[in-house]
Design a protein around this motif. Structure first.
Motif, PDB file in Angstrom:
ATOM      1  N   VAL A   4       0.850  -1.197   0.000  1.00 20.91           N
ATOM      2  CA  VAL A   4       0.000   0.000   0.000  1.00 20.91           C
ATOM      3  C   VAL A   4       0.885   1.247   0.000  1.00 20.91           C
ATOM      4  N   ILE A   5       1.920   1.246   0.826  1.00 16.23           N
ATOM      5  CA  ILE A   5       2.841   2.379   0.884  1.00 16.23           C
ATOM      6  C   ILE A   5       3.551   2.564  -0.453  1.00 16.23           C
ATOM      7  N   ALA A   6       4.001   1.468  -1.061  1.00 12.64           N
ATOM      8  CA  ALA A   6       4.683   1.555  -2.351  1.00 12.64           C
ATOM      9  C   ALA A   6       3.760   2.132  -3.416  1.00 12.64           C
ATOM     10  N   ALA A   7       2.502   1.705  -3.419  1.00 15.79           N
ATOM     11  CA  ALA A   7       1.541   2.237  -4.394  1.00 15.79           C
ATOM     12  C   ALA A   7       1.279   3.717  -4.138  1.00 15.79           C
ATOM     13  N   PHE A  11       2.138   6.809  -6.835  1.00 18.62           N
ATOM     14  CA  PHE A  11       1.122   7.721  -7.356  1.00 18.62           C
ATOM     15  C   PHE A  11       1.112   9.072  -6.641  1.00 18.62           C
ATOM     16  N   GLY A  12       2.055   9.269  -5.726  1.00 20.98           N
ATOM     17  CA  GLY A  12       2.148  10.555  -5.041  1.00 20.98           C
ATOM     18  C   GLY A  12       0.998  10.837  -4.091  1.00 20.98           C
ATOM     19  N   VAL A  13       0.497   9.804  -3.449  1.00 16.07           N
ATOM     20  CA  VAL A  13      -0.654   9.927  -2.556  1.00 16.07           C
ATOM     21  C   VAL A  13      -0.189   9.849  -1.097  1.00 16.07           C
ATOM     22  N   ARG A  84       6.799   9.409  -0.706  1.00 12.98           N
ATOM     23  CA  ARG A  84       8.209   9.549  -1.023  1.00 12.98           C
ATOM     24  C   ARG A  84       8.297   9.719  -2.539  1.00 12.98           C
ATOM     25  N   THR A  85       9.218  10.492  -2.985  1.00 12.00           N
ATOM     26  CA  THR A  85       9.371  10.717  -4.415  1.00 12.00           C
ATOM     27  C   THR A  85       9.932   9.466  -5.071  1.00 12.00           C
ATOM     28  N   THR A  86       9.202   8.964  -6.045  1.00 14.56           N
ATOM     29  CA  THR A  86       9.662   7.807  -6.805  1.00 14.56           C
ATOM     30  C   THR A  86       9.439   8.086  -8.271  1.00 14.56           C
TER      31      THR A  86
END
Length: 90
Positions: A4-7, A11-13, A84-86
């Motif tokens: 969930v955190i990775a998603a 998506f910048g949520v 986090r910026t990805t």
């Protein structure tokens, strides 16, 4: 939760949650299923407290937002996690 955190990061949520201790109700309907009642009691005995849940979420990058949810002395802190910026790869 890591997915969930990775998603959310992808998506910048931002994420917002309120950790509550979750317990199973064992006072009704288990007279004919004592083994199930014992199993649920064991799960309840090992359940994380609200404080332990909060500490777990803090390790995942959540911080207290300054808001609280719930009545008076039973209020639980609301936790927040900024994305986090990805970089998404095609």
């Amino acid at each position: 939760m890591e997915r969930v955190i990775a998603a959310a990061d992808a998506f910048g949520v931002s994420l917002k949650l309120t950790p509550y201790r979750l317990l199973y109700e064992t006072d009704w309907g288990f007279e004919s299923e004592p083994e199930e009642a014992r199993r649920l009691d064991a799960l309840n005995a090992n359940a994380l407290t609200t404080e332990q849940l909060e500490a777990w979420y803090v390790r995942l990058g959540f911080v207290r937002s300054g808001q609280f949810d719930g009545p008076g002395d039973n209020a639980t802190p609301v936790l927040h996690r900024m994305p986090r910026t990805t970089t998404l790869q095609a």
